[in-house]
Write a protein that holds these residues in place. Structure first.
Motif, short mmCIF file in Angstrom:
data_model
loop_
_atom_site.label_atom_id
_atom_site.label_comp_id
_atom_site.label_asym_id
_atom_site.label_seq_id
_atom_site.Cartn_x
_atom_site.Cartn_y
_atom_site.Cartn_z
N ASN A 116 0.86 -1.19 0.00
CA ASN A 116 0.00 0.00 0.00
C ASN A 116 0.90 1.24 0.00
O ASN A 116 1.82 1.37 0.82
CB ASN A 116 -0.89 -0.03 1.25
CG ASN A 116 -1.81 1.16 1.31
OD1 ASN A 116 -1.36 2.30 1.51
ND2 ASN A 116 -3.10 0.94 1.13
N HIS A 117 0.62 2.15 -0.92
CA HIS A 117 1.48 3.33 -1.10
C HIS A 117 1.53 4.22 0.16
O HIS A 117 2.58 4.76 0.51
CB HIS A 117 0.95 4.13 -2.30
CG HIS A 117 1.72 5.36 -2.63
ND1 HIS A 117 2.85 5.35 -3.41
CD2 HIS A 117 1.52 6.65 -2.27
CE1 HIS A 117 3.31 6.59 -3.51
NE2 HIS A 117 2.53 7.40 -2.83
N ILE A 118 0.40 4.35 0.85
CA ILE A 118 0.38 5.19 2.06
C ILE A 118 1.13 4.49 3.20
O ILE A 118 1.89 5.14 3.95
CB ILE A 118 -1.07 5.52 2.50
CG1 ILE A 118 -1.82 6.22 1.36
CG2 ILE A 118 -1.10 6.38 3.76
CD1 ILE A 118 -1.23 7.53 0.92
N ALA A 120 3.57 2.59 2.77
CA ALA A 120 4.98 2.76 2.41
C ALA A 120 5.48 4.14 2.84
O ALA A 120 6.59 4.27 3.36
CB ALA A 120 5.16 2.55 0.92
N HIS A 121 4.65 5.19 2.63
CA HIS A 121 5.07 6.52 3.10
C HIS A 121 5.33 6.46 4.61
O HIS A 121 6.30 7.04 5.10
CB HIS A 121 3.99 7.56 2.81
CG HIS A 121 4.13 8.21 1.45
ND1 HIS A 121 5.25 8.91 1.08
CD2 HIS A 121 3.27 8.27 0.39
CE1 HIS A 121 5.09 9.37 -0.16
NE2 HIS A 121 3.90 8.99 -0.60
N ILE A 122 4.47 5.78 5.35
CA ILE A 122 4.65 5.69 6.81
C ILE A 122 5.98 4.98 7.12
O ILE A 122 6.75 5.42 7.98
CB ILE A 122 3.44 5.01 7.48
CG1 ILE A 122 2.18 5.85 7.23
CG2 ILE A 122 3.68 4.82 8.97
CD1 ILE A 122 0.88 5.20 7.69
N VAL A 145 0.87 13.29 4.50
CA VAL A 145 0.41 14.43 3.70
C VAL A 145 1.08 14.40 2.32
O VAL A 145 2.28 14.61 2.20
CB VAL A 145 0.74 15.78 4.40
CG1 VAL A 145 -0.40 16.29 5.22
CG2 VAL A 145 2.01 15.70 5.25
N SER A 146 0.23 14.14 1.31
CA SER A 146 0.80 14.04 -0.04
C SER A 146 -0.12 14.75 -1.03
O SER A 146 -1.02 15.48 -0.63
CB SER A 146 0.96 12.57 -0.41
OG SER A 146 -0.30 12.00 -0.60
N GLY A 147 0.12 14.50 -2.32
CA GLY A 147 -0.71 15.13 -3.33
C GLY A 147 -2.11 14.52 -3.38
O GLY A 147 -3.07 15.17 -3.80
N THR A 322 8.98 12.55 -0.84
CA THR A 322 8.25 12.41 -2.10
C THR A 322 8.37 10.95 -2.56
O THR A 322 9.16 10.18 -2.02
CB THR A 322 8.81 13.38 -3.15
OG1 THR A 322 10.23 13.36 -3.06
CG2 THR A 322 8.34 14.80 -2.91
N ASP A 323 7.57 10.61 -3.59
CA ASP A 323 7.46 9.20 -3.97
C ASP A 323 8.81 8.58 -4.33
O ASP A 323 9.59 9.16 -5.09
CB ASP A 323 6.48 9.07 -5.15
CG ASP A 323 5.06 9.34 -4.69
OD1 ASP A 323 4.82 9.35 -3.46
OD2 ASP A 323 4.18 9.52 -5.56
N ASN A 324 9.05 7.41 -3.79
CA ASN A 324 10.30 6.68 -4.03
C ASN A 324 10.06 5.19 -3.81
O ASN A 324 9.12 4.79 -3.12
CB ASN A 324 11.38 7.19 -3.08
CG ASN A 324 11.06 6.87 -1.63
OD1 ASN A 324 11.43 5.82 -1.13
ND2 ASN A 324 10.33 7.76 -0.94
ZN ZN Z 1 3.06 9.40 -2.40
#
Ligand code: ZN
Ligand code: KG4
Length: 365
Positions: A116-118, A120-122, A145-147, A322-324
Protein backbone atom coordinates in the motif's frame (compact mmCIF):
# COMPACT_ATOMS: atom_id res chain seq x y z
CA UNK A 1 17.03 -10.51 2.44
CA UNK A 2 17.21 -8.32 -0.67
CA UNK A 3 14.07 -6.81 -2.16
CA UNK A 4 13.68 -5.18 -5.56
CA UNK A 5 11.04 -2.46 -5.15
CA UNK A 6 8.95 -0.69 -7.79
CA UNK A 7 6.87 2.51 -7.48
CA UNK A 8 4.67 3.91 -10.28
CA UNK A 9 1.54 5.08 -8.51
CA UNK A 10 1.57 8.70 -9.69
CA UNK A 11 4.19 10.75 -11.51
CA UNK A 12 7.53 9.34 -10.38
CA UNK A 13 8.95 6.10 -11.77
CA UNK A 14 11.18 4.67 -9.07
CA UNK A 15 13.18 1.48 -8.53
CA UNK A 16 15.17 0.46 -5.46
CA UNK A 17 16.95 -2.45 -3.86
CA UNK A 18 16.90 -2.68 -0.09
CA UNK A 19 18.63 -5.18 2.12
CA UNK A 20 17.53 -6.23 5.61
CA UNK A 21 19.89 -8.12 7.93
CA UNK A 22 18.51 -8.76 11.41
CA UNK A 23 16.82 -5.45 12.17
CA UNK A 24 19.22 -3.42 10.04
CA UNK A 25 17.76 -1.85 6.92
CA UNK A 26 20.01 -0.63 4.12
CA UNK A 27 18.96 1.14 0.95
CA UNK A 28 21.49 -0.23 -1.53
CA UNK A 29 20.11 1.68 -4.49
CA UNK A 30 17.19 4.05 -5.07
CA UNK A 31 16.56 5.84 -8.31
CA UNK A 32 13.71 8.17 -9.25
CA UNK A 33 12.90 9.21 -12.83
CA UNK A 34 10.87 12.33 -12.28
CA UNK A 35 8.12 13.30 -14.72
CA UNK A 36 7.89 16.86 -13.40
CA UNK A 37 9.02 18.49 -16.66
CA UNK A 38 6.41 16.53 -18.59
CA UNK A 39 3.56 17.55 -16.26
CA UNK A 40 4.65 21.21 -16.07
CA UNK A 41 3.16 21.73 -19.51
CA UNK A 42 -0.31 20.81 -18.23
CA UNK A 43 0.28 22.15 -14.68
CA UNK A 44 -0.80 18.79 -13.30
CA UNK A 45 -0.64 15.07 -13.95
CA UNK A 46 -2.54 13.65 -16.93
CA UNK A 47 -2.87 9.93 -16.00
CA UNK A 48 -2.43 8.64 -19.56
CA UNK A 49 0.72 10.74 -20.04
CA UNK A 50 2.11 9.54 -16.69
CA UNK A 51 1.48 5.89 -17.62
CA UNK A 52 3.25 6.24 -20.96
CA UNK A 53 6.27 7.78 -19.25
CA UNK A 54 6.32 4.93 -16.68
CA UNK A 55 6.25 2.46 -19.58
CA UNK A 56 9.24 4.12 -21.21
CA UNK A 57 11.23 4.45 -17.99
CA UNK A 58 10.58 1.38 -15.89
CA UNK A 59 12.44 -1.51 -17.56
CA UNK A 60 15.54 0.58 -18.33
CA UNK A 61 15.58 1.69 -14.67
CA UNK A 62 15.33 -1.91 -13.43
CA UNK A 63 18.15 -2.91 -15.81
CA UNK A 64 20.27 0.00 -14.57
CA UNK A 65 19.52 -1.01 -10.99
CA UNK A 66 20.57 -4.63 -11.74
CA UNK A 67 23.89 -3.41 -13.15
CA UNK A 68 24.60 -1.18 -10.12
CA UNK A 69 23.52 -3.67 -7.48
CA UNK A 70 24.90 -6.62 -9.44
CA UNK A 71 21.89 -8.87 -9.56
CA UNK A 72 21.16 -10.82 -12.72
CA UNK A 73 18.62 -8.94 -14.84
CA UNK A 74 17.82 -12.07 -16.87
CA UNK A 75 17.26 -14.50 -13.99
CA UNK A 76 16.72 -12.24 -10.95
CA UNK A 77 19.53 -14.12 -9.17
CA UNK A 78 20.73 -11.97 -6.28
CA UNK A 79 17.35 -10.71 -5.09
CA UNK A 80 14.84 -12.61 -2.93
CA UNK A 81 11.55 -10.89 -3.69
CA UNK A 82 9.88 -8.09 -5.63
CA UNK A 83 7.76 -5.47 -3.85
CA UNK A 84 5.43 -3.24 -5.84
CA UNK A 85 3.01 -0.42 -5.01
CA UNK A 86 -0.40 -1.80 -5.99
CA UNK A 87 -2.48 1.17 -4.74
CA UNK A 88 -3.83 3.68 -4.03
CA UNK A 89 -2.95 5.80 -7.05
CA UNK A 90 -3.74 6.44 -10.69
CA UNK A 91 -4.88 3.13 -12.17
CA UNK A 92 -3.13 3.61 -15.53
CA UNK A 93 0.13 4.43 -13.72
CA UNK A 94 -0.18 1.62 -11.14
CA UNK A 95 -0.83 -0.98 -13.85
CA UNK A 96 2.57 -0.34 -15.45
CA UNK A 97 4.43 -1.13 -12.22
CA UNK A 98 2.18 -4.01 -11.26
CA UNK A 99 2.21 -5.77 -14.63
CA UNK A 100 5.98 -5.32 -15.00
CA UNK A 101 6.52 -6.71 -11.50
CA UNK A 102 4.23 -9.68 -12.20
CA UNK A 103 6.01 -10.48 -15.44
CA UNK A 104 9.41 -10.38 -13.74
CA UNK A 105 8.12 -12.48 -10.82
CA UNK A 106 6.87 -15.10 -13.27
CA UNK A 107 10.07 -15.05 -15.33
CA UNK A 108 12.38 -15.12 -12.32
CA UNK A 109 10.22 -17.40 -10.17
CA UNK A 110 10.24 -14.90 -7.29
CA UNK A 111 7.60 -13.96 -4.73
CA UNK A 112 5.89 -10.61 -5.26
CA UNK A 113 4.71 -8.48 -2.35
CA UNK A 114 1.81 -6.02 -2.82
CA UNK A 115 2.43 -2.76 -0.95
CA UNK A 116 0.00 0.00 0.00
CA UNK A 117 1.48 3.33 -1.10
CA UNK A 118 0.38 5.19 2.06
CA UNK A 119 1.71 2.42 4.32
CA UNK A 120 4.98 2.76 2.41
CA UNK A 121 5.07 6.52 3.10
CA UNK A 122 4.65 5.69 6.81
CA UNK A 123 7.50 3.17 6.62
CA UNK A 124 9.72 5.80 5.00
CA UNK A 125 10.12 7.20 8.53
CA UNK A 126 12.44 4.31 9.45
CA UNK A 127 14.68 4.50 6.41
CA UNK A 128 18.17 5.05 7.84
CA UNK A 129 20.03 8.27 7.18
CA UNK A 130 23.64 9.12 8.14
CA UNK A 131 24.06 5.61 9.50
CA UNK A 132 21.26 6.20 11.99
CA UNK A 133 18.45 3.67 11.97
CA UNK A 134 15.29 5.15 13.53
CA UNK A 135 13.18 2.73 15.56
CA UNK A 136 9.43 2.96 16.06
CA UNK A 137 8.10 3.03 19.59
CA UNK A 138 4.42 2.06 19.60
CA UNK A 139 1.79 3.48 19.64
CA UNK A 140 2.57 5.68 16.67
CA UNK A 141 0.71 8.58 15.11
CA UNK A 142 1.45 9.25 11.44
CA UNK A 143 0.52 12.42 9.59
CA UNK A 144 0.56 11.37 5.93
CA UNK A 145 0.41 14.43 3.70
CA UNK A 146 0.80 14.04 -0.04
CA UNK A 147 -0.71 15.13 -3.33
CA UNK A 148 -3.53 12.61 -2.99
CA UNK A 149 -3.88 12.11 0.77
CA UNK A 150 -4.06 13.91 4.08
CA UNK A 151 -4.57 11.43 6.88
CA UNK A 152 -3.90 10.95 10.57
CA UNK A 153 -3.23 7.28 11.26
CA UNK A 154 -2.72 5.41 14.53
CA UNK A 155 -0.45 2.37 14.50
CA UNK A 156 -0.42 0.03 17.49
CA UNK A 157 1.76 -2.62 15.82
CA UNK A 158 3.31 -3.27 12.44
CA UNK A 159 0.79 -3.14 9.60
CA UNK A 160 -2.18 -2.41 11.85
CA UNK A 161 -3.36 0.97 10.69
CA UNK A 162 -6.33 2.85 12.07
CA UNK A 163 -7.33 6.00 10.26
CA UNK A 164 -8.58 8.56 12.79
CA UNK A 165 -9.01 11.48 10.39
CA UNK A 166 -8.67 12.49 6.76
CA UNK A 167 -9.36 15.36 4.44
CA UNK A 168 -12.98 15.80 3.44
CA UNK A 169 -12.05 17.42 0.13
CA UNK A 170 -8.61 18.41 -1.24
CA UNK A 171 -5.40 16.84 0.05
CA UNK A 172 -2.81 19.24 1.51
CA UNK A 173 -0.42 18.73 -1.42
CA UNK A 174 -3.28 19.20 -3.86
CA UNK A 175 -4.06 22.55 -2.19
CA UNK A 176 -0.41 23.63 -2.62
CA UNK A 177 -0.58 22.57 -6.28
CA UNK A 178 -3.89 24.35 -6.94
CA UNK A 179 -2.83 27.55 -5.18
CA UNK A 180 0.35 27.54 -7.27
CA UNK A 181 -1.81 27.24 -10.39
CA UNK A 182 -3.95 30.20 -9.28
CA UNK A 183 -0.79 32.24 -8.70
CA UNK A 184 0.63 31.04 -12.02
CA UNK A 185 3.55 29.23 -10.46
CA UNK A 186 4.99 26.01 -11.91
CA UNK A 187 3.92 22.43 -11.04
CA UNK A 188 4.35 20.92 -8.46
CA UNK A 189 3.22 23.80 -6.29
CA UNK A 190 4.58 22.67 -2.91
CA UNK A 191 8.29 23.32 -3.44
CA UNK A 192 7.57 26.55 -5.42
CA UNK A 193 5.31 28.00 -2.74
CA UNK A 194 7.79 27.04 -0.04
CA UNK A 195 10.62 28.78 -1.88
CA UNK A 196 8.64 31.97 -2.53
CA UNK A 197 7.05 32.04 0.94
CA UNK A 198 10.43 32.36 2.67
CA UNK A 199 10.61 36.11 2.22
CA UNK A 200 6.88 36.77 2.62
CA UNK A 201 4.73 37.95 5.50
CA UNK A 202 2.64 35.03 6.82
CA UNK A 203 0.24 37.48 8.45
CA UNK A 204 -0.35 39.67 5.39
CA UNK A 205 -3.56 37.83 4.45
CA UNK A 206 -5.98 36.50 7.04
CA UNK A 207 -6.76 33.18 5.34
CA UNK A 208 -9.12 30.75 7.10
CA UNK A 209 -7.86 27.74 9.10
CA UNK A 210 -10.64 25.32 8.06
CA UNK A 211 -11.86 22.89 10.74
CA UNK A 212 -9.09 23.86 13.17
CA UNK A 213 -11.61 23.93 16.02
CA UNK A 214 -13.63 20.83 15.06
CA UNK A 215 -13.54 18.03 17.59
CA UNK A 216 -12.71 15.34 15.02
CA UNK A 217 -9.40 14.75 13.25
CA UNK A 218 -10.60 15.57 9.77
CA UNK A 219 -9.26 18.29 7.49
CA UNK A 220 -10.57 20.49 4.70
CA UNK A 221 -8.44 22.51 2.32
CA UNK A 222 -10.74 23.52 -0.51
CA UNK A 223 -12.07 26.60 1.33
CA UNK A 224 -8.54 27.78 1.96
CA UNK A 225 -7.71 27.37 -1.71
CA UNK A 226 -10.85 29.34 -2.65
CA UNK A 227 -9.88 32.10 -0.20
CA UNK A 228 -6.58 32.47 -2.08
CA UNK A 229 -8.48 32.55 -5.38
CA UNK A 230 -10.73 35.37 -4.13
CA UNK A 231 -7.83 37.30 -2.62
CA UNK A 232 -6.01 37.11 -5.94
CA UNK A 233 -9.19 38.08 -7.82
CA UNK A 234 -9.45 41.24 -5.75
CA UNK A 235 -6.25 42.43 -7.35
CA UNK A 236 -7.17 41.32 -10.86
CA UNK A 237 -10.98 41.61 -10.85
CA UNK A 238 -11.49 41.41 -14.58
CA UNK A 239 -9.50 38.24 -15.22
CA UNK A 240 -11.56 35.06 -15.79
CA UNK A 241 -10.58 32.95 -14.02
CA UNK A 242 -8.98 35.48 -11.71
CA UNK A 243 -5.21 35.22 -12.01
CA UNK A 244 -2.64 36.98 -9.97
CA UNK A 245 -0.22 37.35 -12.90
CA UNK A 246 -2.17 40.52 -13.58
CA UNK A 247 -1.07 41.80 -10.24
CA UNK A 248 1.84 44.10 -10.78
CA UNK A 249 3.26 43.78 -7.33
CA UNK A 250 5.32 40.65 -6.79
CA UNK A 251 5.16 41.34 -3.08
CA UNK A 252 1.46 40.38 -3.07
CA UNK A 253 2.19 36.97 -4.58
CA UNK A 254 4.98 36.37 -2.08
CA UNK A 255 2.76 37.36 0.86
CA UNK A 256 -0.11 35.27 -0.47
CA UNK A 257 2.15 32.19 -0.66
CA UNK A 258 3.46 32.84 2.82
CA UNK A 259 0.00 33.38 4.34
CA UNK A 260 -1.46 30.32 2.59
CA UNK A 261 1.44 28.09 3.69
CA UNK A 262 1.08 29.30 7.29
CA UNK A 263 -2.67 28.62 7.32
CA UNK A 264 -2.22 25.07 5.98
CA UNK A 265 0.58 24.33 8.46
CA UNK A 266 -1.39 25.74 11.42
CA UNK A 267 -4.24 23.28 10.77
CA UNK A 268 -1.99 20.26 10.15
CA UNK A 269 0.09 20.91 13.27
CA UNK A 270 -2.83 21.73 15.55
CA UNK A 271 -4.73 18.50 14.78
CA UNK A 272 -1.62 16.32 14.92
CA UNK A 273 -0.63 17.67 18.33
CA UNK A 274 -4.14 17.19 19.72
CA UNK A 275 -4.21 13.58 18.48
CA UNK A 276 -0.69 12.88 19.81
CA UNK A 277 -1.83 14.04 23.26
CA UNK A 278 -5.18 12.26 23.22
CA UNK A 279 -3.77 8.89 22.15
CA UNK A 280 -0.59 9.29 24.25
CA UNK A 281 1.58 8.14 21.39
CA UNK A 282 5.28 7.44 21.76
CA UNK A 283 6.20 8.29 18.17
CA UNK A 284 4.93 10.88 15.70
CA UNK A 285 5.86 10.40 12.04
CA UNK A 286 5.50 13.11 9.41
CA UNK A 287 5.51 11.55 5.93
CA UNK A 288 4.52 12.13 2.29
CA UNK A 289 5.51 14.80 -0.24
CA UNK A 290 4.33 17.76 1.89
CA UNK A 291 6.59 16.49 4.71
CA UNK A 292 9.46 17.91 2.63
CA UNK A 293 8.24 21.38 3.68
CA UNK A 294 10.85 22.85 6.05
CA UNK A 295 8.43 25.10 7.97
CA UNK A 296 6.05 22.18 8.58
CA UNK A 297 8.94 19.99 9.76
CA UNK A 298 10.26 22.70 12.13
CA UNK A 299 6.87 23.75 13.50
CA UNK A 300 5.73 20.19 14.21
CA UNK A 301 9.08 19.25 15.76
CA UNK A 302 8.88 22.23 18.12
CA UNK A 303 5.29 21.58 19.19
CA UNK A 304 5.99 17.88 19.77
CA UNK A 305 8.97 18.71 21.97
CA UNK A 306 6.62 20.75 24.18
CA UNK A 307 4.41 17.73 25.00
CA UNK A 308 5.20 15.96 28.30
CA UNK A 309 6.39 13.29 27.98
CA UNK A 310 7.48 14.22 24.47
CA UNK A 311 7.03 11.51 21.83
CA UNK A 312 9.93 10.94 19.47
CA UNK A 313 9.51 12.73 16.14
CA UNK A 314 10.47 10.94 12.94
CA UNK A 315 10.56 12.58 9.54
CA UNK A 316 12.36 11.07 6.56
CA UNK A 317 15.12 12.75 4.59
CA UNK A 318 13.51 14.99 1.96
CA UNK A 319 14.32 12.59 -0.88
CA UNK A 320 12.27 9.90 0.91
CA UNK A 321 9.30 12.23 1.55
CA UNK A 322 8.25 12.41 -2.10
CA UNK A 323 7.46 9.20 -3.97
CA UNK A 324 10.30 6.68 -4.03
CA UNK A 325 10.74 2.91 -4.28
CA UNK A 326 12.96 2.53 -1.18
CA UNK A 327 9.88 3.03 1.04
CA UNK A 328 8.01 0.37 -1.00
CA UNK A 329 10.86 -2.06 -0.29
CA UNK A 330 10.84 -1.34 3.46
CA UNK A 331 7.04 -1.74 3.73
CA UNK A 332 7.36 -4.91 1.62
CA UNK A 333 9.87 -6.35 4.06
CA UNK A 334 7.52 -5.79 7.04
CA UNK A 335 4.61 -7.28 5.05
CA UNK A 336 6.59 -10.50 4.59
CA UNK A 337 7.73 -10.41 8.21
CA UNK A 338 4.17 -10.12 9.52
CA UNK A 339 3.12 -13.29 7.66
CA UNK A 340 6.26 -15.37 7.86
CA UNK A 341 8.71 -15.53 10.71
CA UNK A 342 11.40 -17.53 8.91
CA UNK A 343 12.83 -16.44 5.64
CA UNK A 344 12.01 -19.47 3.56
CA UNK A 345 11.94 -18.77 -0.17
CA UNK A 346 9.60 -21.66 -1.04
CA UNK A 347 7.08 -20.52 1.56
CA UNK A 348 7.40 -16.93 0.37
CA UNK A 349 6.60 -18.06 -3.16
CA UNK A 350 3.50 -19.84 -1.89
CA UNK A 351 2.19 -16.89 0.12
CA UNK A 352 3.08 -14.25 -2.44
CA UNK A 353 2.52 -15.77 -5.92
CA UNK A 354 2.30 -13.44 -8.93
CA UNK A 355 -1.23 -14.67 -9.69
CA UNK A 356 -2.58 -12.99 -6.56
CA UNK A 357 -1.34 -9.50 -7.37
CA UNK A 358 -3.73 -6.85 -8.66
CA UNK A 359 -3.62 -3.07 -8.89
CA UNK A 360 -6.25 -1.39 -6.70
CA UNK A 361 -6.52 2.37 -7.31
CA UNK A 362 -8.68 2.87 -4.21
CA UNK A 363 -6.90 0.62 -1.71
CA UNK A 364 -7.71 2.08 1.74
CA UNK A 365 -5.31 1.46 4.57
ZN1 ZN B 1 3.06 9.40 -2.40
O1 KG4 C 1 4.01 11.91 -1.81
P1 KG4 C 1 4.07 12.62 -3.09
O2 KG4 C 1 5.40 12.69 -3.82
O3 KG4 C 1 3.07 12.03 -4.13
C1 KG4 C 1 1.80 11.57 -3.78
O4 KG4 C 1 1.70 10.44 -3.23
O5 KG4 C 1 0.85 12.37 -3.99
O6 KG4 C 1 3.52 14.10 -2.83
C2 KG4 C 1 3.49 15.07 -3.83
C3 KG4 C 1 2.90 16.33 -3.24
C4 KG4 C 1 2.63 17.42 -4.28
O7 KG4 C 1 1.32 17.89 -4.10
C5 KG4 C 1 3.66 18.49 -3.95
O8 KG4 C 1 3.23 19.80 -4.27
C6 KG4 C 1 3.84 18.30 -2.46
O9 KG4 C 1 3.79 16.90 -2.27
N1 KG4 C 1 5.14 18.81 -1.99
C7 KG4 C 1 5.26 19.83 -1.12
C8 KG4 C 1 6.66 20.07 -0.99
N2 KG4 C 1 7.31 19.18 -1.79
C9 KG4 C 1 6.37 18.41 -2.40
N3 KG4 C 1 4.34 20.55 -0.44
C10 KG4 C 1 4.78 21.52 0.36
N4 KG4 C 1 6.08 21.84 0.52
C11 KG4 C 1 7.06 21.14 -0.12
N5 KG4 C 1 8.34 21.44 0.03
Amino acid sequence: MKILAIETSCDETSVAVIEVKGDKIRVIYNIVASQIKLHRKTKGVVPEVAARAHLENLLPLIKQCAEKVKFDFKTGKGIDAIAVATGPGLITALLVGVETAKTLALLWNKPIIPVNHIAAHIYSSIIPSDNFQPKWKFPILALAVSGGHTELILIKKHLQFKKIGATLDDAAGEAFDKVAKILDLPYPGGPEIEKIARTGDPKAFQFPRPMIGSKDYNFSFSGLKTAVLYASAKFAPKAHPPRVEKVKSEKLTIDMCSSFQQAAIDVLVSKTIRAAKEFKVKTVCLVGGVAANALLRQTLAKKISEITPAPQFLVPEKKYCTDNAAMIGVAGYFTVNSKLKTQNSKLMLKIFPWEKIEADANWEL
